[in-house]
Design an enzyme around this catalytic site. Structure first.
Site, PDB file in Angstrom:
ATOM      1  N   PHE A 123       0.881  -1.169   0.000  1.00 13.38           N
ATOM      2  CA  PHE A 123       0.000   0.000   0.000  1.00 13.38           C
ATOM      3  C   PHE A 123       0.920   1.220   0.000  1.00 13.38           C
ATOM      4  O   PHE A 123       1.581   1.501   1.005  1.00 13.38           O
ATOM      5  CB  PHE A 123      -0.842  -0.067   1.277  1.00 13.38           C
ATOM      6  CG  PHE A 123      -1.851   1.020   1.504  1.00 13.38           C
ATOM      7  CD1 PHE A 123      -3.167   0.873   1.059  1.00 13.38           C
ATOM      8  CD2 PHE A 123      -1.517   2.159   2.211  1.00 13.38           C
ATOM      9  CE1 PHE A 123      -4.123   1.856   1.323  1.00 13.38           C
ATOM     10  CE2 PHE A 123      -2.473   3.147   2.472  1.00 13.38           C
ATOM     11  CZ  PHE A 123      -3.778   2.989   2.024  1.00 13.38           C
ATOM     12  N   ALA A 130       4.652  14.011   2.334  1.00 14.09           N
ATOM     13  CA  ALA A 130       3.234  13.682   2.594  1.00 14.09           C
ATOM     14  C   ALA A 130       3.171  12.488   3.523  1.00 14.09           C
ATOM     15  O   ALA A 130       3.171  11.336   3.084  1.00 14.09           O
ATOM     16  CB  ALA A 130       2.509  13.387   1.282  1.00 14.09           C
ATOM     17  N   GLY A 131       3.185  12.777   4.832  1.00 12.91           N
ATOM     18  CA  GLY A 131       3.094  11.726   5.848  1.00 12.91           C
ATOM     19  C   GLY A 131       1.703  11.739   6.440  1.00 12.91           C
ATOM     20  O   GLY A 131       0.747  11.216   5.853  1.00 12.91           O
ATOM     21  N   GLU A 362      -0.196   3.943   9.884  1.00 12.70           N
ATOM     22  CA  GLU A 362      -1.656   4.045   9.694  1.00 12.70           C
ATOM     23  C   GLU A 362      -2.255   5.175  10.530  1.00 12.70           C
ATOM     24  O   GLU A 362      -3.356   5.056  11.060  1.00 12.70           O
ATOM     25  CB  GLU A 362      -2.356   2.712   9.964  1.00 12.70           C
ATOM     26  CG  GLU A 362      -1.983   1.681   8.918  1.00 12.70           C
ATOM     27  CD  GLU A 362      -2.796   0.416   8.967  1.00 12.70           C
ATOM     28  OE1 GLU A 362      -3.978   0.461   9.349  1.00 12.70           O
ATOM     29  OE2 GLU A 362      -2.221  -0.627   8.627  1.00 12.70           O
TER      30      GLU A 362
HETATM   31  C1  LIG Z   1       6.942   0.536  10.229  1.00 13.22           C
HETATM   32  C2  LIG Z   1       6.233   1.463   9.318  1.00 13.22           C
HETATM   33  C3  LIG Z   1       5.535   0.958   8.243  1.00 13.22           C
HETATM   34  C4  LIG Z   1       4.883   1.821   7.358  1.00 13.22           C
HETATM   35  N1  LIG Z   1       4.250   1.278   6.272  1.00 13.22           N
HETATM   36  C5  LIG Z   1       3.644   2.118   5.389  1.00 13.22           C
HETATM   37  C6  LIG Z   1       3.012   1.578   4.219  1.00 13.22           C
HETATM   38  O1  LIG Z   1       2.992   0.372   3.994  1.00 13.22           O
HETATM   39  N2  LIG Z   1       2.453   2.451   3.341  1.00 13.22           N
HETATM   40  C7  LIG Z   1       2.459   3.804   3.543  1.00 13.22           C
HETATM   41  O2  LIG Z   1       1.917   4.518   2.697  1.00 13.22           O
HETATM   42  N3  LIG Z   1       3.050   4.337   4.645  1.00 13.22           N
HETATM   43  C8  LIG Z   1       3.643   3.526   5.567  1.00 13.22           C
HETATM   44  N4  LIG Z   1       4.271   4.045   6.678  1.00 13.22           N
HETATM   45  C9  LIG Z   1       4.324   5.484   6.851  1.00 13.22           C
HETATM   46  C10 LIG Z   1       3.387   5.976   7.936  1.00 13.22           C
HETATM   47  O3  LIG Z   1       2.059   5.888   7.551  1.00 13.22           O
HETATM   48  C11 LIG Z   1       3.821   7.412   8.289  1.00 13.22           C
HETATM   49  O4  LIG Z   1       5.091   7.295   8.925  1.00 13.22           O
HETATM   50  C12 LIG Z   1       2.830   8.107   9.208  1.00 13.22           C
HETATM   51  O5  LIG Z   1       1.621   8.376   8.539  1.00 13.22           O
HETATM   52  C13 LIG Z   1       3.389   9.415   9.766  1.00 13.22           C
HETATM   53  O6  LIG Z   1       3.931  10.204   8.761  1.00 13.22           O
HETATM   54  P1  LIG Z   1       5.430  10.779   8.921  1.00 13.22           P
HETATM   55  O7  LIG Z   1       6.319   9.675   9.301  1.00 13.22           O
HETATM   56  O8  LIG Z   1       5.749  11.521   7.679  1.00 13.22           O
HETATM   57  O9  LIG Z   1       5.364  11.769  10.143  1.00 13.22           O
HETATM   58  P2  LIG Z   1       4.820  13.288  10.165  1.00 13.22           P
HETATM   59  O10 LIG Z   1       3.496  13.365   9.490  1.00 13.22           O
HETATM   60  O11 LIG Z   1       5.884  14.194   9.697  1.00 13.22           O
HETATM   61  O12 LIG Z   1       4.599  13.466  11.724  1.00 13.22           O
HETATM   62  C14 LIG Z   1       5.687  13.691  12.624  1.00 13.22           C
HETATM   63  C15 LIG Z   1       5.093  14.005  13.994  1.00 13.22           C
HETATM   64  O13 LIG Z   1       4.279  15.171  13.899  1.00 13.22           O
HETATM   65  C16 LIG Z   1       2.990  14.877  14.406  1.00 13.22           C
HETATM   66  N5  LIG Z   1       1.974  15.634  13.679  1.00 13.22           N
HETATM   67  C17 LIG Z   1       1.781  15.723  12.346  1.00 13.22           C
HETATM   68  N6  LIG Z   1       0.720  16.506  12.074  1.00 13.22           N
HETATM   69  C18 LIG Z   1       0.228  16.917  13.279  1.00 13.22           C
HETATM   70  C19 LIG Z   1      -0.859  17.732  13.673  1.00 13.22           C
HETATM   71  N7  LIG Z   1      -1.686  18.282  12.781  1.00 13.22           N
HETATM   72  N8  LIG Z   1      -1.070  17.937  14.993  1.00 13.22           N
HETATM   73  C20 LIG Z   1      -0.253  17.372  15.919  1.00 13.22           C
HETATM   74  N9  LIG Z   1       0.793  16.587  15.610  1.00 13.22           N
HETATM   75  C21 LIG Z   1       1.024  16.356  14.295  1.00 13.22           C
HETATM   76  C22 LIG Z   1       2.800  13.378  14.209  1.00 13.22           C
HETATM   77  O14 LIG Z   1       1.821  12.860  15.094  1.00 13.22           O
HETATM   78  C23 LIG Z   1       4.199  12.886  14.532  1.00 13.22           C
HETATM   79  O15 LIG Z   1       4.344  12.787  15.923  1.00 13.22           O
HETATM   80  C24 LIG Z   1       4.922   3.209   7.582  1.00 13.22           C
HETATM   81  C25 LIG Z   1       5.601   3.712   8.695  1.00 13.22           C
HETATM   82  C26 LIG Z   1       6.256   2.853   9.553  1.00 13.22           C
HETATM   83  C27 LIG Z   1       7.010   3.431  10.726  1.00 13.22           C
END
Ligand SMILES: Cc1cc2nc3c(=O)[nH]c(=O)nc-3n(C[C@H](O)[C@H](O)[C@H](O)COP(=O)(O)OP(=O)(O)OC[C@H]3O[C@@H](n4cnc5c(N)ncnc54)[C@H](O)[C@@H]3O)c2cc1C
Length: 378
Positions: A123, A130-131, A362
């Site tokens: 997925f 774009a996290g 997720e």
């Molecule tokens: C083991 C693992 C497997 C994964 N597998 C997949 C996969 O199969 N497919 C996929 O598409 N993705 C996958 N991911 C990615 C995952 O979905 C993202 O890491 C997650 O959505 C967070 O995005 P980011 O890491 O960019 O963090 P960011 O979005 O940059 O967030 C960093 C911090 O800021 C906080 N934050 C962000 N916005 C706000 C807000 N508005 N208010 C307060 N706090 C906020 C977050 O809570 C976090 O603490 C995986 C991640 C991991 C660790």
């Protein structure tokens, strides 16, 4: 093995039988497998586990859209092996958009081999910019007379490099933000698509980056309608978040079992650790938090199975509470086991490294809290 007594109000009779069978399978065939110590082994092991899950019919709950059975399966696997849990979870995450938005031809082509564990899915949503905010997806899909051409990059994608079929989110109209995101099925051998490298985690979990460089797919590779990809992705995540909570409960249950066995066996100051009240407090807190997390988890799954269209807030409560709880439970288990608990071959050290990611993937805990608050304030 998932204990169904606490959650029986949320289950059908078939679920109790399934929980027993899933628990026995996980103990017999999954827990006994050697721990994957490095990324290469984890990648090989993930494919072997998928073949076992598919061959034994254990992926069936995903295709039956039986969310409670999916939760029971993830609880059993989370207790036995976080890697096996991830294999099941990713097959669910890659399949659910096809189940929810696929055409008859797409379902006919892919669902059989996915259910058999012959085709592994991934997925691919997250990008470097774009996290949590998926509307920032910068991968583009440009329409031309033969189909679509994808350009961009994905990061932190589970099963990257070992999956056969990638569910890819890309923007067909960047001016529309999230309403311009579409979803595509991209087989691994598609020209212009490549595995751009592994991202090695501290726990065994195949993760990596993907690149799309003039990657051409036919028009019928699109899942659902143009611009509906974001909704499809969120619907899949909404549906599957209770299963992340269930996996967390499985890991916490394993941590509690390891703690209990240890504190009864280990003597200090002339008696078993279990006799000390500070030790008992940790055990009591984990058991209580675990029970609460399981109730939230199966409540959310029950509502979905009953036909409730969205379980956004229920799933967010289950996911955030259960994953935070599991982190504390595993940390307490390491503390109770002491120095041996941080040795790399100890089961609680494996859990310690595996459980951390659940609070992030997720949708992070903070994003779940925003969802819950948004629901309260609307
Ligand atoms: C083991 C693992 C497997 C994964 N597998 C997949 C996969 O199969 N497919 C996929 O598409 N993705 C996958 N991911 C990615 C995952 O979905 C993202 O890491 C997650 O959505 C967070 O995005 P980011 O890491 O960019 O963090 P960011 O979005 O940059 O967030 C960093 C911090 O800021 C906080 N934050 C962000 N916005 C706000 C807000 N508005 N208010 C307060 N706090 C906020 C977050 O809570 C976090 O603490 C995986 C991640 C991991 C660790």
């Amino acid at each position: 093995m998932p204990d169904t007594r606490l959650i029986r109000a949320f289950l059908e009779p078939r679920h109790a039988a399934f929980a027993g069978q899933a628990g026995e399978f996980a103990e017999r065939e999954i827990a006994s497998r050697p721990h994957a110590g490095d990324d290469t082994t984890a990648r090989r092991e993930a494919r072997a586990i998928l073949a076992k899950l598919g061959g034994g019919g254990w992926l069936r709950p995903i295709f039956d859209l039986d969310l409670r059975a999916c939760c029971l399966m993830r609880e059993a696997l989370g207790e036995a092996s976080p890697l096996a849990d991830a294999v099941f979870a990713l097959q669910g995450l890659g399949t659910t958009p096809i189940l929810l938005g696929g055409s008859a031809e797409q379902k006919e082509r892919w669902l059989g081999p996915i259910a058999a564990g012959e085709v592994m899915t991934a997925f691919a949503m997250t990008e470097s910019e774009a996290g949590s905010d998926v509307s920032g997806i910068a991968t583009t899909a440009r329409r031309d007379e033969q189909g679509y051409v994808l350009n961009g990059a994905k990061t932190l994608i589970s099963n990257a490099g070992i999956a056969d079929l990638y569910v890819v989110f890309a923007s067909t109209d960047r001016s529309k933000g999230s309403k311009g995101i579409s979803c595509f099925l991209v087989p691994r051998d598609t020209p212009g698509f490549r595995f751009a490298g592994a991202q090695v985690m501290s726990a065994p979990h195949p993760l990596g980056e993907l690149a799309f460089e003039g990657c051409r797919v036919p028009a019928d590779a699109m899942l659902g309608a143009e611009g509906r990809g974001y909704g499809l992705g969120l619907a899949a995540l909404d549906r599957l978040r209770p299963t992340v909570a269930a996996a967390a409960c499985g890991m916490a249950a394993r941590a509690l079992a390891e703690s209990l066995a240890h504190v009864k066996r280990r003597h200090q100051f002339g008696k078993p650790l279990a006799h000390f009240q500070l030790v008992q407090q940790k055990l009591a807190r984990t058991a209580t938090d675990l029970a609460a997390a399981r109730l939230l988890t199966y409540r959310a799954a029950y509502e979905k199975d009953q036909g409730q269209e969205r379980i956004t807030a229920e799933a967010a409560m289950a996911k955030s509470f259960a994953t935070e709880m599991a982190q504390r439970a595993v940390d307490d288990a390491v503390q109770l086991i002491g120095g041996r608990g941080v040795l790399a071959d100890h089961p609680v050290d494996h859990l310690y490294r595996a459980v951390r990611a659940l609070r992030i993937y997720e949708g992070t805990t903070e994003i779940q809290q925003l969802i819950i608050a948004g629901d309260l304030l609307k």
